[in-house]
Every structure is written in C-alpha cells, then in structure tokens.
Design a protein around this motif. Structure first.
Motif, PDB file in Angstrom:
ATOM      1  N   VAL A 108       0.812  -1.050   0.032  1.00  0.00           N
ATOM      2  CA  VAL A 108      -0.006  -0.035  -0.160  1.00  0.00           C
ATOM      3  C   VAL A 108       1.027   1.287   0.050  1.00  0.00           C
ATOM      4  O   VAL A 108       0.851   2.093  -0.978  1.00  0.00           O
ATOM      5  CB  VAL A 108      -1.042  -0.005   1.415  1.00  0.00           C
ATOM      6  CG1 VAL A 108      -1.787   1.251   1.162  1.00  0.00           C
ATOM      7  CG2 VAL A 108      -1.683  -1.313   1.330  1.00  0.00           C
ATOM      8  N   ALA A 109       1.784   1.252   0.909  1.00  0.00           N
ATOM      9  CA  ALA A 109       2.704   2.515   0.888  1.00  0.00           C
ATOM     10  C   ALA A 109       3.847   2.034   2.151  1.00  0.00           C
ATOM     11  O   ALA A 109       3.583   1.206   2.831  1.00  0.00           O
ATOM     12  CB  ALA A 109       1.914   3.644   1.755  1.00  0.00           C
ATOM     13  N   LEU A 110       4.894   2.818   1.921  1.00  0.00           N
ATOM     14  CA  LEU A 110       5.857   2.496   2.848  1.00  0.00           C
ATOM     15  C   LEU A 110       6.839   4.029   2.715  1.00  0.00           C
ATOM     16  O   LEU A 110       6.860   4.499   2.016  1.00  0.00           O
ATOM     17  CB  LEU A 110       6.905   1.392   2.393  1.00  0.00           C
ATOM     18  CG  LEU A 110       7.703   1.268   1.023  1.00  0.00           C
ATOM     19  CD1 LEU A 110       9.117   2.352   1.274  1.00  0.00           C
ATOM     20  CD2 LEU A 110       8.002   0.011   0.876  1.00  0.00           C
ATOM     21  N   ILE A 111       7.488   3.921   3.849  1.00  0.00           N
ATOM     22  CA  ILE A 111       8.615   5.323   4.005  1.00  0.00           C
ATOM     23  C   ILE A 111       9.895   4.543   4.469  1.00  0.00           C
ATOM     24  O   ILE A 111       9.790   3.619   5.213  1.00  0.00           O
ATOM     25  CB  ILE A 111       8.194   6.126   4.896  1.00  0.00           C
ATOM     26  CG1 ILE A 111       7.651   5.630   6.455  1.00  0.00           C
ATOM     27  CG2 ILE A 111       7.331   6.947   4.451  1.00  0.00           C
ATOM     28  CD1 ILE A 111       7.283   6.713   7.436  1.00  0.00           C
ATOM     29  N   THR A 112      10.754   5.124   3.959  1.00  0.00           N
ATOM     30  CA  THR A 112      12.345   4.657   4.190  1.00  0.00           C
ATOM     31  C   THR A 112      13.025   5.478   5.266  1.00  0.00           C
ATOM     32  O   THR A 112      12.527   6.491   5.890  1.00  0.00           O
ATOM     33  CB  THR A 112      13.187   4.444   3.060  1.00  0.00           C
ATOM     34  OG1 THR A 112      13.758   5.891   2.433  1.00  0.00           O
ATOM     35  CG2 THR A 112      12.202   3.781   2.035  1.00  0.00           C
ATOM     36  N   HIS A 113      14.027   4.889   5.715  1.00  0.00           N
ATOM     37  CA  HIS A 113      14.853   5.410   6.692  1.00  0.00           C
ATOM     38  C   HIS A 113      15.422   6.946   6.296  1.00  0.00           C
ATOM     39  O   HIS A 113      15.757   7.775   7.294  1.00  0.00           O
ATOM     40  CB  HIS A 113      16.062   4.608   7.449  1.00  0.00           C
ATOM     41  CG  HIS A 113      17.133   4.389   6.387  1.00  0.00           C
ATOM     42  ND1 HIS A 113      16.938   3.883   5.310  1.00  0.00           N
ATOM     43  CD2 HIS A 113      18.256   5.008   6.262  1.00  0.00           C
ATOM     44  CE1 HIS A 113      18.064   3.602   4.534  1.00  0.00           C
ATOM     45  NE2 HIS A 113      18.770   4.195   5.184  1.00  0.00           N
ATOM     46  N   VAL A 114      15.300   7.133   5.034  1.00  0.00           N
ATOM     47  CA  VAL A 114      16.020   8.202   4.370  1.00  0.00           C
ATOM     48  C   VAL A 114      14.875   9.327   4.200  1.00  0.00           C
ATOM     49  O   VAL A 114      15.009  10.359   3.585  1.00  0.00           O
ATOM     50  CB  VAL A 114      17.025   8.298   3.402  1.00  0.00           C
ATOM     51  CG1 VAL A 114      18.360   7.512   3.824  1.00  0.00           C
ATOM     52  CG2 VAL A 114      16.192   7.491   2.231  1.00  0.00           C
ATOM     53  N   GLY A 115      13.585   8.793   4.379  1.00  0.00           N
ATOM     54  CA  GLY A 115      12.447   9.741   4.105  1.00  0.00           C
ATOM     55  C   GLY A 115      11.695   9.454   2.848  1.00  0.00           C
ATOM     56  O   GLY A 115      10.811  10.371   2.431  1.00  0.00           O
ATOM     57  N   ASN A 116      12.319   8.603   2.071  1.00  0.00           N
ATOM     58  CA  ASN A 116      11.625   8.429   0.564  1.00  0.00           C
ATOM     59  C   ASN A 116      10.244   7.575   0.922  1.00  0.00           C
ATOM     60  O   ASN A 116      10.075   6.834   1.890  1.00  0.00           O
ATOM     61  CB  ASN A 116      12.575   7.538  -0.178  1.00  0.00           C
ATOM     62  CG  ASN A 116      13.433   8.394  -0.607  1.00  0.00           C
ATOM     63  OD1 ASN A 116      13.667   9.428  -0.730  1.00  0.00           O
ATOM     64  ND2 ASN A 116      14.852   7.405  -0.603  1.00  0.00           N
ATOM     65  N   SER A 117       9.153   7.963   0.107  1.00  0.00           N
ATOM     66  CA  SER A 117       7.908   6.997   0.174  1.00  0.00           C
ATOM     67  C   SER A 117       7.604   6.619  -1.073  1.00  0.00           C
ATOM     68  O   SER A 117       7.926   7.028  -2.026  1.00  0.00           O
ATOM     69  CB  SER A 117       6.985   7.911   0.754  1.00  0.00           C
ATOM     70  OG  SER A 117       6.545   9.065  -0.069  1.00  0.00           O
ATOM     71  N   ASP A 118       6.776   5.530  -1.109  1.00  0.00           N
ATOM     72  CA  ASP A 118       6.479   4.838  -2.008  1.00  0.00           C
ATOM     73  C   ASP A 118       4.896   4.344  -1.971  1.00  0.00           C
ATOM     74  O   ASP A 118       4.729   3.996  -0.886  1.00  0.00           O
ATOM     75  CB  ASP A 118       7.334   3.563  -2.395  1.00  0.00           C
ATOM     76  CG  ASP A 118       6.998   3.103  -3.761  1.00  0.00           C
ATOM     77  OD1 ASP A 118       7.514   1.796  -4.028  1.00  0.00           O
ATOM     78  OD2 ASP A 118       6.490   3.850  -4.679  1.00  0.00           O
ATOM     79  N   TYR A 119       4.000   4.314  -3.114  1.00  0.00           N
ATOM     80  CA  TYR A 119       2.625   3.915  -2.940  1.00  0.00           C
ATOM     81  C   TYR A 119       2.327   2.989  -3.957  1.00  0.00           C
ATOM     82  O   TYR A 119       2.939   3.013  -5.221  1.00  0.00           O
ATOM     83  CB  TYR A 119       1.992   5.304  -2.905  1.00  0.00           C
ATOM     84  CG  TYR A 119       1.802   6.226  -1.846  1.00  0.00           C
ATOM     85  CD1 TYR A 119       2.958   7.211  -1.925  1.00  0.00           C
ATOM     86  CD2 TYR A 119       1.128   5.929  -0.766  1.00  0.00           C
ATOM     87  CE1 TYR A 119       2.914   8.096  -0.848  1.00  0.00           C
ATOM     88  CE2 TYR A 119       1.199   7.103   0.227  1.00  0.00           C
ATOM     89  CZ  TYR A 119       2.215   8.134   0.127  1.00  0.00           C
ATOM     90  OH  TYR A 119       2.145   8.834   1.245  1.00  0.00           O
TER      91      TYR A 119
END
Length: 117
Positions: free
Chosen positions: A48-59
């Motif tokens: 559905v969605a995620l955020i990474t430790h460097v602040g990137n997001s993906d949907y």
C-alpha cells in the motif's frame, strides 16, 4: 520479540476516510523501512505504502493520491490516512517493519478495512 499493535480499521462507506495506526515495541533493530500492505480475499498481499529511513515514500498505484503514509521511526509509530475509499480497498491491512542487516521482517496481525454501503 517485537510487538505490533494496529488500530483504526472498520467499516466505512465509499468516499469516506479512515486512519490506521501502528505501534511497535520491543525491537532493538534499526529500521530500514516501515509500511502498510494489504490482502484482499483471494488475492496476494500487496504494497500500500512505505517510508524509508531516509524519508523516501512509495505507494501502490491504486492508492496513490488518495492515501498518505506518515510516521516516526524513532518512536516506531506509523499511520495511514486513507481518503476517498473505494470498495476495492476492502482488505486486511498489515503494518510491516524491515530492518537494517539481516534481522527478519516484522508483521502486525492485520486489521480489517471494509468499504461498503
């Protein structure tokens, strides 16, 4: 042992909104990413969605522009604001943590979201 508690699911009418929350405790691993996955009946689990430790997001393509992920890695908390919900968003939603290195991923128990009139 990681404990994950998800909340905020339920029944909502099409076009409505829900906010999912996820709280994790007990982990001593450094988080690489936090995210939400979902699994509808008879379907595979999907991002559905995620955020990474460097602040990137993906949907996921089907939720882009309707859902917003946010969270605080230092507190191991995660949220998913879901707007303009559609019946096809009906699924069990899972909170997920991936860690740096080789520790196994952590999954929540899942929380049901039903979009129906």
């Amino acid at each position: 042992q990681v404990q994950i508690v998800e909340s905020g699911g339920g029944l909502v009418q099409p076009g409505g909104s829900l906010r999912l929350s996820c709280d994790a405790s007990g982990s001593v691993y450094t988080i690489y990413s936090m995210g939400w996955y979902r699994q509808a009946p008879g379907a595979q689990r999907e991002l559905v969605a995620l955020i990474t430790h460097v602040g990137n997001s993906d949907y996921g393509e089907s939720v882009r522009d309707r859902f917003t992920i946010s969270g605080d890695m230092s507190k191991k908390t995660l949220f998913l604001q879901m707007n303009s919900l559609k019946p096809e968003d009906t699924a069990v939603y899972y909170c997920h943590f991936r860690y740096m290195g080789t520790p196994p991923d952590s999954w929540g128990q899942g929380i049901e979201v039903t979009v129906s009139s």
